[in-house]
Design an enzyme around this catalytic site. Structure first.
Site, PDB file in Angstrom:
ATOM      1  N   GLU A 122       0.822  -1.215   0.000  1.00 38.44           N
ATOM      2  CA  GLU A 122       0.000   0.000   0.000  1.00 38.44           C
ATOM      3  C   GLU A 122       0.858   1.268   0.000  1.00 38.44           C
ATOM      4  O   GLU A 122       0.598   2.240   0.698  1.00 38.44           O
ATOM      5  CB  GLU A 122      -0.991  -0.033   1.167  1.00 38.44           C
ATOM      6  CG  GLU A 122      -1.913  -1.253   1.093  1.00 38.44           C
ATOM      7  CD  GLU A 122      -2.879  -1.390   2.255  1.00 38.44           C
ATOM      8  OE1 GLU A 122      -2.910  -0.496   3.125  1.00 38.44           O
ATOM      9  OE2 GLU A 122      -3.622  -2.400   2.291  1.00 38.44           O
ATOM     10  N   GLU A 226      -5.830  -8.202   0.587  1.00 40.94           N
ATOM     11  CA  GLU A 226      -6.542  -7.922   1.833  1.00 40.94           C
ATOM     12  C   GLU A 226      -7.960  -7.499   1.485  1.00 40.94           C
ATOM     13  O   GLU A 226      -8.158  -6.596   0.668  1.00 40.94           O
ATOM     14  CB  GLU A 226      -5.868  -6.792   2.623  1.00 40.94           C
ATOM     15  CG  GLU A 226      -4.476  -7.083   3.111  1.00 40.94           C
ATOM     16  CD  GLU A 226      -3.909  -5.938   3.945  1.00 40.94           C
ATOM     17  OE1 GLU A 226      -4.680  -5.324   4.717  1.00 40.94           O
ATOM     18  OE2 GLU A 226      -2.708  -5.649   3.809  1.00 40.94           O
TER      19      GLU A 226
END
Length: 290
Positions: A122, A226
């Site tokens: 991320e 995720e």
């Protein structure tokens, strides 16, 4: 949301229905006995980690016929001891952290389970959650490539997942196909936030598809590394049933991996720490102010 109440799980600790390969980050072992879980997700800080415990994780995965995704986070989980971005950047550049990556990957090389490494996920996130995120793209790319090179020296057979959130502009951080075998994305749904900030609740596809379409440009397999969701019972039920079904048009999507844990960093706009754990992710309507 603070003080929210939850309902019992919809289907127990079982993979959602469907054929798409499914994995979990499951620190509580809720899915330990589910034969439909094919991927075990581990999160590791590269400081203060007890490396022999990784072999226990390998045994756990092998006993369940699961492959392993290992997210390596370049910091310590002790918040008071964490570095600044500048210190981390300098340490990676001058080789100070080579040993951290090398020691972990050396242990992963002993795994009998198939392993994929996901380093510094991320990276385009500007929220302030991660000290490795929101760097200048060329700085991140140089760090990422160095860490992959270090890891490959110790574990030449493992794969690497480059894993942005999937926001607009994330392609600036792409390290090149020589340094990524698969693209990972993150997809989280929080009904009360969506309704208040976006104006309406979102589906799994609503959030996934724009990110998926951006990732197609790299010509690599795509995994939702995720995923989590929390809201009213009907909202959670819809996400649960959509997670592995009716996705045939997303031909490059290879798997979805559930984040079975409470959020560790505050959601924006004062929504606290959503709980994605499967037996705690349904919020009573009264707790949502309705």
């Amino acid at each position: 949301m603070a003080g929210s109440m939850t309902l019992p799980p919809l289907t127990g600790f079982a993979a959602p229905p469907g054929d798409l390969p499914f994995g979990v980050y499951d620190p509580h072992g809720d899915f330990a006995d589910d034969p439909n879980v094919q991927i075990e997700h581990l999160f590791l800080p590269w400081e203060d980690v007890y490396l022999p415990s990784l072999l226990e994780a390998d045994q756990y995965a092998r006993d369940r016929n699961r492959s392993v995704l290992v997210t390596i986070e370049p910091w310590t989980w002790t918040r008071s001891d964490r570095n600044t971005p500048a210190v981390l950047q300098a340490g990676i550049s001058d080789g100070s952290y080579d040993a951290n990556m090398s020691s972990i990957c050396g242990m992963l090389n002993q795994f009998q389970s198939p392993v994929t490494v996901r380093w510094a996920q991320e990276m385009e996130d500007g929220s302030g959650q991660f000290i490795w995120a929101d760097w200048e793209p060329e700085t991140f790319i140089a760090a990422y490539r160095r860490m992959v090179d270090v890891c490959r020296t110790e574990a030449p057979e493992i794969d690497f997942m480059w894993s942005p959130l999937g926001l607009e502009g994330f392609e600036d951080y792409f390290p090149g196909k020589d340094y990524a075998d698969v693209v990972g994305l993150s997809v989280f749904g929080l009904q009360p936030w969506e309704e208040q900030v976006l104006g309406s609740a979102q589906s799994f596809r609503d959030i996934l598809v724009p990110r998926y379409e951006r990732a197609l440009q790299f010509g690599l397999p795509i995994v939702v590394a995720e995923v989590g969701y929390s809201g009213k019972q009907t909202y959670v039920e819809t996400w649960h049933n959509d997670l592995r079904q009716d996705l045939a048009d997303l031909t490059e999507l290879q798997a979805v991996i559930y984040f079975n844990q409470q959020e560790v960093y505050p959601w924006p706009d004062g929504f606290g720490l959503p709980n994605w754990q499967v037996n705690k992710n349904v919020i009573l309507e009264t707790a949502m102010g309705q």
